[in-house]
Scaffold this motif. Sequence first.
Motif, PDB file in Angstrom:
ATOM      1  N   SER A   1       0.829  -1.215   0.000  1.00 48.16           N
ATOM      2  CA  SER A   1       0.000   0.000   0.000  1.00 48.16           C
ATOM      3  C   SER A   1       0.859   1.259   0.000  1.00 48.16           C
ATOM      4  CB  SER A   1      -0.927   0.013   1.223  1.00 48.16           C
ATOM      5  OG  SER A   1      -1.849  -1.036   1.150  1.00 48.16           O
TER       6      SER A   1
ATOM      7  N   GLY B   1      -2.053   6.782   1.386  1.00 48.36           N
ATOM      8  CA  GLY B   1      -1.847   5.338   1.360  1.00 48.36           C
ATOM      9  C   GLY B   1      -1.820   4.707   2.740  1.00 48.36           C
TER      10      GLY B   1
ATOM     11  N   GLY C   1      -7.020   1.553   3.347  1.00 46.56           N
ATOM     12  CA  GLY C   1      -8.407   1.242   3.019  1.00 46.56           C
ATOM     13  C   GLY C   1      -9.431   1.721   4.029  1.00 46.56           C
TER      14      GLY C   1
ATOM     15  N   TYR D   1     -11.217   4.379   4.938  1.00 42.96           N
ATOM     16  CA  TYR D   1     -11.562   5.711   4.443  1.00 42.96           C
ATOM     17  C   TYR D   1     -12.310   6.567   5.453  1.00 42.96           C
ATOM     18  CZ  TYR D   1     -16.005   3.394   3.460  1.00 42.96           C
ATOM     19  OH  TYR D   1     -17.177   2.692   3.575  1.00 42.96           O
TER      20      TYR D   1
ATOM     21  N   ALA E   1      -9.760   7.778  -2.642  1.00 46.85           N
ATOM     22  CA  ALA E   1      -8.824   6.706  -2.983  1.00 46.85           C
ATOM     23  C   ALA E   1      -9.125   5.432  -2.201  1.00 46.85           C
ATOM     24  CB  ALA E   1      -7.394   7.157  -2.718  1.00 46.85           C
ATOM     25  N   ASN E   2      -9.400   5.578  -0.919  1.00 47.51           N
ATOM     26  CA  ASN E   2      -9.638   4.400  -0.094  1.00 47.51           C
ATOM     27  C   ASN E   2     -11.030   3.817  -0.290  1.00 47.51           C
ATOM     28  OD1 ASN E   2      -7.150   3.822   1.622  1.00 47.51           O
ATOM     29  ND2 ASN E   2      -7.325   6.041   1.706  1.00 47.51           N
TER      30      ASN E   2
ATOM     31  N   ARG F   1     -10.652   1.911  -3.402  1.00 44.78           N
ATOM     32  CA  ARG F   1      -9.940   0.665  -3.093  1.00 44.78           C
ATOM     33  C   ARG F   1     -10.916  -0.411  -2.642  1.00 44.78           C
ATOM     34  NH1 ARG F   1      -4.657  -0.162   0.757  1.00 44.78           N
ATOM     35  NH2 ARG F   1      -4.714  -2.434   0.762  1.00 44.78           N
ATOM     36  N   GLU F   2     -11.836  -0.053  -1.774  1.00 43.77           N
ATOM     37  CA  GLU F   2     -12.792  -1.032  -1.265  1.00 43.77           C
ATOM     38  C   GLU F   2     -13.733  -1.518  -2.359  1.00 43.77           C
ATOM     39  OE1 GLU F   2     -16.062  -1.514   2.290  1.00 43.77           O
ATOM     40  OE2 GLU F   2     -14.373  -0.162   2.565  1.00 43.77           O
TER      41      GLU F   2
ATOM     42  N   ALA G   1     -11.938  -3.774  -4.664  1.00 43.77           N
ATOM     43  CA  ALA G   1     -11.644  -5.056  -4.016  1.00 43.77           C
ATOM     44  C   ALA G   1     -12.763  -6.057  -4.273  1.00 43.77           C
ATOM     45  CB  ALA G   1     -11.444  -4.859  -2.521  1.00 43.77           C
TER      46      ALA G   1
ATOM     47  N   PRO H   1      -6.516  -6.612  -1.471  1.00 44.09           N
ATOM     48  CA  PRO H   1      -7.227  -5.449  -2.013  1.00 44.09           C
ATOM     49  C   PRO H   1      -8.038  -4.653  -1.003  1.00 44.09           C
ATOM     50  CG  PRO H   1      -7.594  -7.356  -3.417  1.00 44.09           C
ATOM     51  CD  PRO H   1      -6.896  -7.829  -2.180  1.00 44.09           C
ATOM     52  N   SER H   2      -8.705  -5.309  -0.079  1.00 44.27           N
ATOM     53  CA  SER H   2      -9.554  -4.590   0.871  1.00 44.27           C
ATOM     54  C   SER H   2      -8.776  -3.890   1.967  1.00 44.27           C
ATOM     55  CB  SER H   2     -10.545  -5.559   1.535  1.00 44.27           C
ATOM     56  OG  SER H   2     -11.434  -6.064   0.594  1.00 44.27           O
TER      57      SER H   2
END
Length: 144
Positions: free
Chosen positions: A21, A43, A47, A49, A71-72, A75-76, A79, A97-98
């Motif tokens: 990450s 970063g 994840g 957020y 961004a986060n 990401r979720e 995922a 990913p999560s």
Amino acid sequence: MCNPQSILLAVAIPTAVTIGSLGGAALSAFVTGMEMRDALLVGSALGWYSLSSVVISTLYSVEIGTIAFLANMLREVLAFLAIPLLVKINKFLALAPSGAATMDSGLPVVIKYTNIHVGLFAFINGLLLTLLVPVLLSVLMPSQ
């Protein structure tokens, strides 16, 4: 679950997710022209957020806090799409990913596409990453 290999795996997975990450965040700084510290701060949310966006917006910058949220959150969402594909390569790839969300919103998806054994590692991964996020945010937050 209490054998040495399982304990090592339970620590290695969140370590790899954290390194990946932050490495991805550093790479994004070069691609976007964003300040390295700001990219690493985004970063470092791993994840999570809902916490990172509020903390960063309140203590540092609303703009960077908004980027952290988007961004986060992205990401979720990604995922949920990536996990079914990644498990075809290796079932433990479903945990990356999560990020921190593997112990909550990502857990049912991980279990659906893997098994309860991997789900246990997903929960541990999410828990350790969740505990690490406030530490990373504190370390990377610019002092005012």
